[in-house]
Design an enzyme around this catalytic site. Structure first.
Site, PDB file in Angstrom:
ATOM      1  N   LYS A  40       0.847  -1.205   0.000  1.00 27.97           N
ATOM      2  CA  LYS A  40       0.000   0.000   0.000  1.00 27.97           C
ATOM      3  C   LYS A  40       0.880   1.252   0.000  1.00 27.97           C
ATOM      4  O   LYS A  40       2.085   1.168   0.274  1.00 27.97           O
ATOM      5  CB  LYS A  40      -0.918  -0.032   1.212  1.00 27.97           C
ATOM      6  CG  LYS A  40      -0.197  -0.087   2.540  1.00 27.97           C
ATOM      7  CD  LYS A  40      -1.179  -0.395   3.669  1.00 27.97           C
ATOM      8  CE  LYS A  40      -0.479  -0.454   5.004  1.00 27.97           C
ATOM      9  NZ  LYS A  40      -1.378  -0.930   6.067  1.00 27.97           N
ATOM     10  N   TYR A 266      15.395  28.544  11.255  1.00 31.02           N
ATOM     11  CA  TYR A 266      14.124  29.082  11.767  1.00 31.02           C
ATOM     12  C   TYR A 266      14.042  28.950  13.280  1.00 31.02           C
ATOM     13  O   TYR A 266      14.427  27.919  13.850  1.00 31.02           O
ATOM     14  CB  TYR A 266      12.941  28.347  11.140  1.00 31.02           C
ATOM     15  CG  TYR A 266      12.676  28.757   9.713  1.00 31.02           C
ATOM     16  CD1 TYR A 266      12.355  30.073   9.397  1.00 31.02           C
ATOM     17  CD2 TYR A 266      12.756  27.822   8.688  1.00 31.02           C
ATOM     18  CE1 TYR A 266      12.111  30.444   8.083  1.00 31.02           C
ATOM     19  CE2 TYR A 266      12.508  28.194   7.370  1.00 31.02           C
ATOM     20  CZ  TYR A 266      12.196  29.502   7.074  1.00 31.02           C
ATOM     21  OH  TYR A 266      11.963  29.873   5.781  1.00 31.02           O
TER      22      TYR A 266
HETATM   23  C1  LIG Z   1      -0.720  -2.061   6.615  1.00 25.62           C
HETATM   24  C2  LIG Z   1      -1.370  -3.356   6.857  1.00 25.62           C
HETATM   25  C3  LIG Z   1      -0.595  -4.520   7.000  1.00 25.62           C
HETATM   26  C4  LIG Z   1       0.909  -4.491   7.052  1.00 25.62           C
HETATM   27  O1  LIG Z   1       1.305  -3.910   8.270  1.00 25.62           O
HETATM   28  P1  LIG Z   1       2.839  -3.757   8.685  1.00 25.62           P
HETATM   29  O2  LIG Z   1       2.776  -3.340  10.099  1.00 25.62           O
HETATM   30  O3  LIG Z   1       3.433  -2.733   7.800  1.00 25.62           O
HETATM   31  O4  LIG Z   1       3.452  -5.104   8.502  1.00 25.62           O
HETATM   32  C5  LIG Z   1      -1.259  -5.720   7.136  1.00 25.62           C
HETATM   33  N1  LIG Z   1      -2.622  -5.769   7.137  1.00 25.62           N
HETATM   34  C6  LIG Z   1      -3.382  -4.675   7.007  1.00 25.62           C
HETATM   35  C7  LIG Z   1      -4.862  -4.801   7.029  1.00 25.62           C
HETATM   36  C8  LIG Z   1      -2.789  -3.431   6.885  1.00 25.62           C
HETATM   37  O5  LIG Z   1      -3.560  -2.337   6.777  1.00 25.62           O
END
Ligand SMILES: *Cc1c(COP(=O)(O)O)cnc(C)c1O
Length: 370
Positions: A40, A266
């Site tokens: 993702k 800053y």
């Molecule tokens: C993001 C996500 C994962 C992976 O999570 P990590 O902590 O990056 O391993 C697995 N399942 C779902 C539903 C997620 O949203």
């Protein structure tokens, strides 16, 4: 010339990390577990092309965005794809069916859209249980009814596979909570057929946890660890046998020699207490470097570890050159990754996690696949 900032993506490191997780699961799970590589957010900022190549040995890809799922097909990915939030509108289902994209089903509104689908289809559906995170999923008391609905849609020729899924809230820091969620899942889903998907990175890497997941056909869902970052605050990825997949590099674009008592940047948030050389790096929060990184956050200049000083600007940040007297304009800087601090260290210095920094790398930073 473009600005010197560049994110280098190491496809070999992605493949190494996937293999590392696969071996871990082979040691742990009773039956051989398969892997959804979670990609993702543009593969946690690494880009889909690198992910499709680096995770060529994965059993499936899991992500959120329908357009990204279609891009994976166009990049040649043939195996299963899973939408972790499911679909949103009835017309999405045509795309799911056409490109053979599977979906999480987490609510009755989605089930209603499937039930109203006017044509035969074979969409794989993974029915999500809310086992205690209270984000997505059917409540324990309604789960079996929802699963039966999915099975009826399978018989009616709309759904292909029907699987079971849940997600952990605290696999990184509280295994008692995680075991309770897993017990809830095991109780509610007992005896229901189909593939099972439960473990994120923190759960996959927690010894013995994957072994407790019920069912023969287990699919783990690791994300962050595949990119070479740690799912646990305070425990580095190196100790988990992972390699950093993204190296964020840039260069010094200015150098100052400042007397004691001068303040930098800053808010004048850092003041020199001795004569000091300070370098300005072409990297700022508009590139995705965390604005809340504190003075002292590690950074490497010409291969020497030094520290960030003062407040991060939109396009630049300042570093202490005392440990690197030979550094000058054009000297290479590594913000995180291979040859520099880990992305975890930078994240912890900014009160966040590596996922946030990697996924937050902005569009203006060019990526190059190695
Ligand atoms: C993001 C996500 C994962 C992976 O999570 P990590 O902590 O990056 O391993 C697995 N399942 C779902 C539903 C997620 O949203």
């Amino acid at each position: 010339m473009p600005r010197p900032i560049l994110a280098t993506i190491d496809v070999g490191a992605l493949a190494h990390n996937l293999n590392r997780v696969a071996r871990r699961l082979a040691d742990d799970a009773p039956a051989p577990a398969r892997i959804w590589a979670v990609i993702k957010a543009n593969a946690y900022g690494h880009g889909l092309e690198a992910a499709v190549r680096g995770f060529a040995a994965a059993d499936g890809l899991a992500l959120l965005d329908l357009d990204e799922a279609v891009q994976c097909r166009e990049l040649g990915w043939q195996r299963p794809i899973l939408l972790l939030e499911g679909f949103f509108k009835p017309r999405d289902l045509d795309v799911l069916d056409h490109y053979r994209i599977g979906t999480v089903v987490h609510c009755h509104a989605q089930m209603d859209m499937l039930a109203a689908y006017p044509r035969p289809a074979a969409i794989d559906a993974h029915v999500m249980l809310n086992s205690g995170m209270h984000r997505l999923g059917f409540q324990p008391g309604e789960y079996r009814g929802a699963f039966d609905r999915a099975r009826a849609l399978q018989s009616a020729g709309v759904l292909g596979l029907v699987g079971k899924m849940t997600h952990f809230a605290r696999a990184d820091d509280d295994l008692a909570v995680t075991r309770a969620q897993l017990e809830c899942f095991s109780r509610v889903a007992a005896g229901l057929p189909g593939p099972v998907s439960v473990c994120n990175s923190a759960a996959v890497l927690a010894p013995g946890l994957a072994a407790r997941v019920p069912g023969e056909d287990q699919w783990a869902r690791p994300g962050i660890c595949l990119y070479g970052a740690s799912p646990y605050v305070g425990r580095d990825a190196d100790s988990l046998g992972l390699l950093p997949a993204m190296t964020l590099g840039s260069e010094l674009i200015s150098v100052h020699v400042l007397p004691a008592g001068e303040a930098i940047g800053y808010g004048h948030a850092f003041r020199t207490d001795h004569d000091m050389r300070v370098g300005i790096v072409a990297c700022g929060y508009a590139d995705g470097y965390p604005r809340h990184a504190i003075t002292g956050t590690p950074v490497t200049v010409s291969g020497v570890r030094t520290r960030l000083v003062g407040r991060v600007s939109m396009d630049m940040l300042s570093v202490d050159l005392d440990p690197v007297p030979a550094a000058d304009i054009g000297s290479p800087v590594i913000l995180w990754g291979d040859g520099g601090p880990s992305v975890d260290e930078v994240a912890w210095s900014s009160s966040t996690i590596a996922n946030d920094l990697l996924a937050g790398l902005t569009h203006r930073v060019p990526r190059r696949i190695r």
